[in-house]
Structures are given as C-alpha cells and as structure tokens.
Design a protein around this motif. Structure first.
Motif, PDB file in Angstrom:
ATOM      1  N   LYS A 172      49.135  19.789  76.086  1.00  0.00           N
ATOM      2  CA  LYS A 172      47.787  19.279  76.416  1.00  0.00           C
ATOM      3  C   LYS A 172      46.724  19.750  75.427  1.00  0.00           C
ATOM      4  O   LYS A 172      45.529  19.745  75.731  1.00  0.00           O
ATOM      5  N   HIS A 173      47.171  20.180  74.243  1.00  0.00           N
ATOM      6  CA  HIS A 173      46.260  20.565  73.151  1.00  0.00           C
ATOM      7  C   HIS A 173      45.290  21.672  73.575  1.00  0.00           C
ATOM      8  O   HIS A 173      44.145  21.705  73.141  1.00  0.00           O
ATOM      9  N   LYS A 174      45.765  22.593  74.398  1.00  0.00           N
ATOM     10  CA  LYS A 174      44.903  23.668  74.886  1.00  0.00           C
ATOM     11  C   LYS A 174      45.239  25.023  74.271  1.00  0.00           C
ATOM     12  O   LYS A 174      44.565  26.016  74.569  1.00  0.00           O
ATOM     13  N   SER A 175      46.259  25.087  73.454  1.00  0.00           N
ATOM     14  CA  SER A 175      46.651  26.360  72.843  1.00  0.00           C
ATOM     15  C   SER A 175      47.259  26.080  71.472  1.00  0.00           C
ATOM     16  O   SER A 175      47.593  24.931  71.145  1.00  0.00           O
ATOM     17  N   ALA A 176      47.414  27.120  70.677  1.00  0.00           N
ATOM     18  CA  ALA A 176      47.953  26.951  69.323  1.00  0.00           C
ATOM     19  C   ALA A 176      48.615  28.236  68.850  1.00  0.00           C
ATOM     20  O   ALA A 176      48.357  29.323  69.383  1.00  0.00           O
ATOM     21  N   VAL A 177      49.442  28.086  67.842  1.00  0.00           N
ATOM     22  CA  VAL A 177      50.083  29.215  67.167  1.00  0.00           C
ATOM     23  C   VAL A 177      49.876  29.034  65.671  1.00  0.00           C
ATOM     24  O   VAL A 177      50.085  27.941  65.129  1.00  0.00           O
ATOM     25  N   ILE A 178      49.436  30.088  64.994  1.00  0.00           N
ATOM     26  CA  ILE A 178      49.278  30.045  63.536  1.00  0.00           C
ATOM     27  C   ILE A 178      50.636  30.317  62.892  1.00  0.00           C
ATOM     28  O   ILE A 178      51.316  31.290  63.261  1.00  0.00           O
ATOM     29  N   LYS A 192      49.408  34.589  67.252  1.00  0.00           N
ATOM     30  CA  LYS A 192      48.836  33.937  68.431  1.00  0.00           C
ATOM     31  C   LYS A 192      47.326  34.174  68.463  1.00  0.00           C
ATOM     32  O   LYS A 192      46.873  35.283  68.729  1.00  0.00           O
ATOM     33  N   PRO A 193      46.511  33.133  68.212  1.00  0.00           N
ATOM     34  CA  PRO A 193      45.058  33.278  68.318  1.00  0.00           C
ATOM     35  C   PRO A 193      44.611  33.159  69.769  1.00  0.00           C
ATOM     36  O   PRO A 193      45.365  32.718  70.637  1.00  0.00           O
ATOM     37  N   ALA A 194      43.361  33.512  70.020  1.00  0.00           N
ATOM     38  CA  ALA A 194      42.830  33.425  71.381  1.00  0.00           C
ATOM     39  C   ALA A 194      42.613  31.982  71.819  1.00  0.00           C
ATOM     40  O   ALA A 194      42.602  31.682  73.019  1.00  0.00           O
ATOM     41  N   GLY A 195      42.426  31.087  70.853  1.00  0.00           N
ATOM     42  CA  GLY A 195      42.221  29.672  71.168  1.00  0.00           C
ATOM     43  C   GLY A 195      42.521  28.809  69.958  1.00  0.00           C
ATOM     44  O   GLY A 195      43.138  29.260  68.991  1.00  0.00           O
ATOM     45  N   ARG A 196      42.019  27.552  69.989  1.00  0.00           N
ATOM     46  CA  ARG A 196      42.293  26.611  68.907  1.00  0.00           C
ATOM     47  C   ARG A 196      41.112  26.416  67.975  1.00  0.00           C
ATOM     48  O   ARG A 196      41.233  25.726  66.956  1.00  0.00           O
ATOM     49  N   GLN A 197      39.963  26.972  68.304  1.00  0.00           N
ATOM     50  CA  GLN A 197      38.765  26.747  67.518  1.00  0.00           C
ATOM     51  C   GLN A 197      38.829  27.507  66.192  1.00  0.00           C
ATOM     52  O   GLN A 197      39.619  28.447  66.013  1.00  0.00           O
ATOM     53  N   ALA A 198      37.966  27.093  65.272  1.00  0.00           N
ATOM     54  CA  ALA A 198      37.952  27.700  63.944  1.00  0.00           C
ATOM     55  C   ALA A 198      37.664  29.198  64.006  1.00  0.00           C
ATOM     56  O   ALA A 198      38.247  29.989  63.259  1.00  0.00           O
ATOM     57  N   ILE A 199      36.781  29.606  64.920  1.00  0.00           N
ATOM     58  CA  ILE A 199      36.458  31.026  65.036  1.00  0.00           C
ATOM     59  C   ILE A 199      37.651  31.827  65.541  1.00  0.00           C
ATOM     60  O   ILE A 199      37.855  32.980  65.140  1.00  0.00           O
ATOM     61  N   ASP A 200      38.481  31.204  66.409  1.00  0.00           N
ATOM     62  CA  ASP A 200      39.688  31.887  66.903  1.00  0.00           C
ATOM     63  C   ASP A 200      40.697  32.087  65.777  1.00  0.00           C
ATOM     64  O   ASP A 200      41.316  33.162  65.669  1.00  0.00           O
ATOM     65  N   ILE A 201      40.870  31.069  64.952  1.00  0.00           N
ATOM     66  CA  ILE A 201      41.796  31.171  63.810  1.00  0.00           C
ATOM     67  C   ILE A 201      41.294  32.224  62.826  1.00  0.00           C
ATOM     68  O   ILE A 201      42.073  33.048  62.313  1.00  0.00           O
ATOM     69  N   GLU A 202      39.990  32.211  62.575  1.00  0.00           N
ATOM     70  CA  GLU A 202      39.399  33.185  61.650  1.00  0.00           C
ATOM     71  C   GLU A 202      39.611  34.609  62.140  1.00  0.00           C
ATOM     72  O   GLU A 202      40.038  35.492  61.369  1.00  0.00           O
ATOM     73  N   ASN A 203      39.325  34.853  63.397  1.00  0.00           N
ATOM     74  CA  ASN A 203      39.434  36.215  63.939  1.00  0.00           C
ATOM     75  C   ASN A 203      40.869  36.725  63.893  1.00  0.00           C
ATOM     76  O   ASN A 203      41.112  37.886  63.541  1.00  0.00           O
ATOM     77  N   ARG A 204      41.817  35.856  64.247  1.00  0.00           N
ATOM     78  CA  ARG A 204      43.218  36.323  64.276  1.00  0.00           C
ATOM     79  C   ARG A 204      43.739  36.579  62.864  1.00  0.00           C
ATOM     80  O   ARG A 204      44.474  37.549  62.641  1.00  0.00           O
ATOM     81  N   LEU A 205      43.368  35.740  61.907  1.00  0.00           N
ATOM     82  CA  LEU A 205      43.816  35.960  60.532  1.00  0.00           C
ATOM     83  C   LEU A 205      43.188  37.222  59.953  1.00  0.00           C
ATOM     84  O   LEU A 205      43.861  37.997  59.260  1.00  0.00           O
ATOM     85  N   GLY A 267      62.135  27.134  70.089  1.00  0.00           N
ATOM     86  CA  GLY A 267      61.502  27.672  71.298  1.00  0.00           C
ATOM     87  C   GLY A 267      60.031  27.383  71.483  1.00  0.00           C
ATOM     88  O   GLY A 267      59.520  27.478  72.596  1.00  0.00           O
ATOM     89  N   LEU A 268      59.314  27.023  70.420  1.00  0.00           N
ATOM     90  CA  LEU A 268      57.884  26.721  70.548  1.00  0.00           C
ATOM     91  C   LEU A 268      57.708  25.227  70.791  1.00  0.00           C
ATOM     92  O   LEU A 268      57.255  24.475  69.926  1.00  0.00           O
ATOM     93  N   TYR A 269      58.079  24.788  71.981  1.00  0.00           N
ATOM     94  CA  TYR A 269      58.128  23.366  72.298  1.00  0.00           C
ATOM     95  C   TYR A 269      56.730  22.766  72.421  1.00  0.00           C
ATOM     96  O   TYR A 269      55.746  23.464  72.692  1.00  0.00           O
ATOM     97  N   LYS A 270      56.652  21.441  72.278  1.00  0.00           N
ATOM     98  CA  LYS A 270      55.365  20.750  72.330  1.00  0.00           C
ATOM     99  C   LYS A 270      54.708  20.859  73.698  1.00  0.00           C
ATOM    100  O   LYS A 270      53.488  20.896  73.802  1.00  0.00           O
ATOM    101  N   ALA A 271      55.499  20.862  74.758  1.00  0.00           N
ATOM    102  CA  ALA A 271      54.943  20.905  76.113  1.00  0.00           C
ATOM    103  C   ALA A 271      54.586  22.318  76.559  1.00  0.00           C
ATOM    104  O   ALA A 271      54.027  22.502  77.646  1.00  0.00           O
ATOM    105  N   MET A 272      54.876  23.328  75.755  1.00  0.00           N
ATOM    106  CA  MET A 272      54.652  24.714  76.161  1.00  0.00           C
ATOM    107  C   MET A 272      53.182  25.097  76.020  1.00  0.00           C
ATOM    108  O   MET A 272      52.521  24.734  75.034  1.00  0.00           O
ATOM    109  N   ASP A 273      52.663  25.811  77.003  1.00  0.00           N
ATOM    110  CA  ASP A 273      51.317  26.371  76.922  1.00  0.00           C
ATOM    111  C   ASP A 273      51.437  27.779  76.337  1.00  0.00           C
ATOM    112  O   ASP A 273      51.906  28.708  76.999  1.00  0.00           O
ATOM    113  N   PHE A 274      50.995  27.944  75.095  1.00  0.00           N
ATOM    114  CA  PHE A 274      51.164  29.223  74.414  1.00  0.00           C
ATOM    115  C   PHE A 274      50.283  30.322  75.006  1.00  0.00           C
ATOM    116  O   PHE A 274      50.503  31.505  74.728  1.00  0.00           O
TER     117      PHE A 274
END
Length: 319
Positions: A172-178, A192-205, A267-274
């Motif tokens: 459901k496009h609510k989570s992501a993995v870098i 694993k970022p906190a969310g999908r937004q640009a700020i979440d990707i920035e913080n995790r990297l 294991g990181l399936y499309k239907a999985m909520d990360f």
C-alpha cells in the motif's frame, strides 16, 4: 547429402518388387535409393519376414538411438536441492566444484526446465517490464547527471567504493527499504528508514554513513525518485558524490535493479508492510544473498570479495 530413413510406403514398394523378383539394381533406381539399402531389405525378406516386420524392427532399434538420459545419484540430487534452496544457481554448482556432479551446466538447467528439480527455487527469469515502458512516477527536476560520473572517476568500472541505490516500496506504498549495492563486490546493503519521505531517506543515510569509515564509499547513483530530492544535503554532510541515472533507463543501474528483484524473491515481498518488521530481519534478507556464490565473482561470495577491501572490524556496521 542428408540421409532419410525408409518410410512405410517405400518398404511396401520394395516388398512388391521383391515378390516380383525384381533385381536389386533396378529396384534401387525405381525407389531412388542406394543398392546397399535395397540389398539390406532384400536380405531381411529372404529370412521370411515382410515389410511390416522390417518397419517394427526399425522403430525398436530407433528407441535405442541417441544419448542415454543422465541420472544423478541420490547424494548428488540431495546436494543440488540443498544448495539451490540456499540460493545457488546451476552454473555456480558446477563452477564452484565443491561437490562432484556428473553433468554439465546446460544439462543441469535442462533438469530444472523438465522439473526434475523445482524451478521456482532459481532466481527470477525474464523481464519485469515490457519494451518501451516509460516511467510515469514523479521525478525531481534538479539532479547531477550520470554523465558526470565517468569524468569525475576515470577508473569508475574498476574502482571499489561506488554504490547504486534505490528504495523498495512495501504494501500500500506506506513503507520502504533503502537498498545499496557496491558495484565491484556486489554486496547488498539494506536500511530501514522511518518512512518514505525525502527527509526519512536523508536521516537514515546520514545515520548509516556516520557508522562507516570515512571515504570508504566514493559515490552513489540513484534513480530519479522524489525520495532522493535531499541529495545535496546527503552529499555535503557525508562528503560523497551523488549522481542520477537518466529517466526511464533502469539499465544504468542494472546491478541495483537486479538485486532488488532478488530481495523481493528472498523475503521483502511487495505486499509486506516494512513498518511491521525489524531492521534485523530486513538486513538478514540481504545477508543471505551476500553469502551466495556468484559466477561473475569467480565463484566467490560478495562478502568474500567485500572483505578483501574492508577490514572485519568495520563489517558489522556496514551490512
């Protein structure tokens, strides 16, 4: 000249000529066959047999022609099944030569095609998107082109420390993995970022780069997704060059795209909520792939190649 076997109609004609006491030479001309072939059939008829007997014997002999099917021993079958479940491919099984297998790579692939072994255990096959596919998702307008990469790093294709990056989106496009892949060793790194937004990707990297040795990695090549729109801050904070592939050309980051497909399969399936799984689990999926031998790495694992460039003390913070 291509040789063809006698047909049932030809055998009936030869039998008729034989019964009429036609000579071998004349029958050969009439049937347009060699005299040796006609003589062989005539000798068979002289034993009291007919054309049908000859044809049945021919079909019986034909079943014994060709190469015998290769049957692997129970030990070899058990070894193949065990390794394939672990992610080994047929070319790695044969090329690594860790255990003797009495067949070639092509024969082993054919056994999977014939379902002697389960073909679903092999990596994905075929295209994920048709030819002519155009990316319709949002793209950022300001980016550093991939064309500048070869200018900045002349030895790019032979130099350690260049990454390809992307995100895998969950259900459901609510989570992501870098996902990051080092080009030379093909080691996969998942974060694993906190969310999908640009700020979440920035913080995790930024958090991850603080845990790795300074200047170990030289560049990252992303796609044009909006989640990487804070790339300038990431680049300045961590002193790393960031480039972007051209829109609609995933082949410019082919290693990362292929790795993402393997992670999906593992294991990181499309239907999985990360958001509902731990980062330990996400990293375990990439760790499994990093321990699988690669033909392109001369039958070594990505981890073995990676360790030749990185000390073991730094490994726990990287992967």
């Amino acid at each position: 000249m291509t040789y063809t076997h006698l047909t049932s109609n030809e055998l009936a004609m030869i039998e008729a000529y034989y019964n009429n006491h036609q000579s071998v030479a004349k029958t050969a001309v009439l049937v347009n066959r060699s005299r040796q072939t006609i003589h062989k059939v005539y000798q068979f008829f002289k034993t009291g047999h007919n054309a049908l007997d000859y044809f049945n014997q021919y079909k019986k002999n034909k079943t014994r022609c060709g190469r015998r099917p290769i049957v692997l021993s129970d030990e070899q079958t058990e070894y193949i099944q065990k390794r394939v479940v672990q992610g080994w491919t047929p070319d790695v099984l044969i090329g690594r030569a860790e255990f003797p297998i009495a067949c070639s790579v092509r024969t082993l692939y054919r056994m999977f095609k014939d379902k002697t072994f389960d073909p679903h255990d092999l990596p994905m096959k075929g295209k994920r998107k048709p030819n002519g596919h155009k990316e319709k998702r949002g793209k950022q307008a300001f980016r550093r082109s991939i064309q500048d990469r070869t200018t900045d790093y002349i030895q790019f294709n032979h130099e350690f420390g260049h990454l390809e990056g992307d995100t895998i989106v969950g259900g459901k496009h609510k989570s992501a993995v870098i996902t990051l892949v080092e080009r030379l060793s093909k080691v996969i790194i998942t974060l694993k970022p906190a969310g999908r937004q640009a700020i979440d990707i920035e913080n995790r990297l930024n958090q991850w780069f603080q845990s790795v040795p300074k200047h170990l990695f030289k560049s990252i090549t992303f796609d044009c997704g909006k989640e990487f729109s804070n790339w300038k801050k990431i680049s300045n904070t961590n002193d790393i060059s960031i480039y972007f592939a051209d829109p609609g050309t995933p082949s410019q980051r082919g290693l990362n795209e292929h790795s993402n497909g393997l992670l999906r399969k593992d294991g990181l399936y499309k239907a999985m909520d990360f958001n509902e799984v731990s980062e330990t689990f996400i990293q375990s999926v990439s760790s499994k792939r990093n321990h699988i031998l690669r033909k392109s790495l001369h039958y070594r694992t990505p981890l073995e190649v990676f360790l030749s460039y990185v000390g073991k003390d730094d490994l726990s913070s990287l992967i």
